[in-house]
Scaffold this motif. Sequence first.
Motif, mmCIF file in Angstrom:
data_model
loop_
_atom_site.group_PDB
_atom_site.id
_atom_site.type_symbol
_atom_site.label_atom_id
_atom_site.label_comp_id
_atom_site.label_asym_id
_atom_site.label_seq_id
_atom_site.Cartn_x
_atom_site.Cartn_y
_atom_site.Cartn_z
ATOM 1 N N THR A 9 1.008 -1.241 0.030
ATOM 2 C CA THR A 9 -0.057 -0.015 0.035
ATOM 3 C C THR A 9 0.831 1.242 -0.049
ATOM 4 O O THR A 9 0.552 2.396 -0.955
ATOM 5 C CB THR A 9 -1.010 0.047 1.194
ATOM 6 O OG1 THR A 9 -1.744 -1.177 1.137
ATOM 7 C CG2 THR A 9 -1.959 1.302 1.259
ATOM 8 N N PHE A 10 1.866 1.361 0.855
ATOM 9 C CA PHE A 10 2.707 2.372 1.009
ATOM 10 C C PHE A 10 4.197 2.409 0.157
ATOM 11 O O PHE A 10 4.796 3.089 0.344
ATOM 12 C CB PHE A 10 2.969 2.730 2.221
ATOM 13 C CG PHE A 10 1.761 2.990 3.074
ATOM 14 C CD1 PHE A 10 1.106 4.009 2.771
ATOM 15 C CD2 PHE A 10 1.097 2.191 4.273
ATOM 16 C CE1 PHE A 10 -0.106 4.398 3.663
ATOM 17 C CE2 PHE A 10 0.067 2.549 4.817
ATOM 18 C CZ PHE A 10 -0.643 3.511 4.559
ATOM 19 N N ASP A 11 4.219 1.402 -0.677
ATOM 20 C CA ASP A 11 5.458 1.423 -1.636
ATOM 21 C C ASP A 11 5.385 2.319 -2.613
ATOM 22 O O ASP A 11 4.636 2.108 -3.598
ATOM 23 C CB ASP A 11 5.337 -0.166 -2.154
ATOM 24 C CG ASP A 11 6.791 -0.191 -2.950
ATOM 25 O OD1 ASP A 11 7.819 0.590 -2.697
ATOM 26 O OD2 ASP A 11 7.074 -1.267 -3.410
ATOM 27 N N PRO A 48 1.924 9.726 -4.973
ATOM 28 C CA PRO A 48 0.915 8.870 -3.932
ATOM 29 C C PRO A 48 1.128 9.364 -2.450
ATOM 30 O O PRO A 48 0.340 8.741 -1.707
ATOM 31 C CB PRO A 48 1.416 7.529 -4.113
ATOM 32 C CG PRO A 48 2.604 7.490 -4.641
ATOM 33 C CD PRO A 48 3.120 8.770 -5.241
ATOM 34 N N TRP A 49 2.089 10.281 -2.051
ATOM 35 C CA TRP A 49 2.396 10.586 -0.405
ATOM 36 C C TRP A 49 1.054 11.215 -0.021
ATOM 37 O O TRP A 49 0.703 10.630 1.168
ATOM 38 C CB TRP A 49 3.388 11.503 -0.355
ATOM 39 C CG TRP A 49 4.810 10.912 -0.584
ATOM 40 C CD1 TRP A 49 4.914 9.351 -0.938
ATOM 41 C CD2 TRP A 49 5.949 11.218 -0.792
ATOM 42 N NE1 TRP A 49 6.257 9.019 -1.202
ATOM 43 C CE2 TRP A 49 6.766 10.395 -0.943
ATOM 44 C CE3 TRP A 49 6.465 12.395 -0.287
ATOM 45 C CZ2 TRP A 49 8.485 10.396 -0.865
ATOM 46 C CZ3 TRP A 49 7.781 12.662 -0.527
ATOM 47 C CH2 TRP A 49 8.787 11.843 -0.601
ATOM 48 N N LYS A 94 -3.245 10.253 3.971
ATOM 49 C CA LYS A 94 -4.797 10.247 4.291
ATOM 50 C C LYS A 94 -5.235 8.709 4.948
ATOM 51 O O LYS A 94 -5.957 8.761 5.788
ATOM 52 C CB LYS A 94 -5.490 10.160 2.871
ATOM 53 C CG LYS A 94 -7.007 10.495 2.944
ATOM 54 C CD LYS A 94 -7.610 10.762 1.615
ATOM 55 C CE LYS A 94 -8.891 10.705 1.336
ATOM 56 N NZ LYS A 94 -9.654 10.940 0.170
ATOM 57 N N CYS A 95 -4.640 7.630 4.438
ATOM 58 C CA CYS A 95 -4.728 6.268 4.887
ATOM 59 C C CYS A 95 -4.401 6.306 6.321
ATOM 60 O O CYS A 95 -4.926 5.636 7.096
ATOM 61 C CB CYS A 95 -4.122 5.272 3.716
ATOM 62 S SG CYS A 95 -4.795 5.087 2.349
ATOM 63 N N LEU A 126 -5.474 5.832 12.146
ATOM 64 C CA LEU A 126 -5.289 6.424 13.462
ATOM 65 C C LEU A 126 -6.696 6.907 14.022
ATOM 66 O O LEU A 126 -6.928 6.670 15.110
ATOM 67 C CB LEU A 126 -4.239 7.573 13.397
ATOM 68 C CG LEU A 126 -2.850 6.824 13.285
ATOM 69 C CD1 LEU A 126 -1.790 8.161 13.010
ATOM 70 C CD2 LEU A 126 -2.260 6.065 14.176
ATOM 71 N N MET A 127 -7.677 7.485 13.183
ATOM 72 C CA MET A 127 -8.806 8.326 13.760
ATOM 73 C C MET A 127 -9.814 6.930 13.938
ATOM 74 O O MET A 127 -10.481 7.373 14.914
ATOM 75 C CB MET A 127 -9.200 9.071 12.626
ATOM 76 C CG MET A 127 -8.605 10.427 12.390
ATOM 77 S SD MET A 127 -8.272 11.360 13.924
ATOM 78 C CE MET A 127 -9.917 12.009 14.197
#
Length: 82
Positions: A56-58, A65-66, A71-72, A77-78
Motif C-alpha cells: 500500500t505504501f510502496d 502518492p504520498w 490520508k490512509c 489512526l482516527m
Amino acid sequence: MIKRRQLLQISAGLLISQALGLRAEASASPTLRLIQRAIPSSGELLPVMGMGTSGTFDTEGDPLPWPHCRKCCRRSLMAAAP
C-alpha cells in the motif's frame, strides 16, 4: 448460528484429526516463536504485528502518492482513537 452442515464438517474434521493423532498445540513448533518487542518506558513485551501495508505504501520514491498514504494513515489512526 451454526448450520447443520458446518457442524457435521467440524465434527468430521475433529474425528479425522483425532484418528490421525493430530493435535493443535502452541508449542508444536519451537522454531516458530512469537516475535515480541519491548516498550521502551516499561520494558513490557508485546507481540509484533504488521498492518499489511507493505504494498500500500510502496511509493518507490515517487512523491505523487504520498498524500494518499498520509490520508490512509490518518484514517487508520482516527478509527483507532477512543
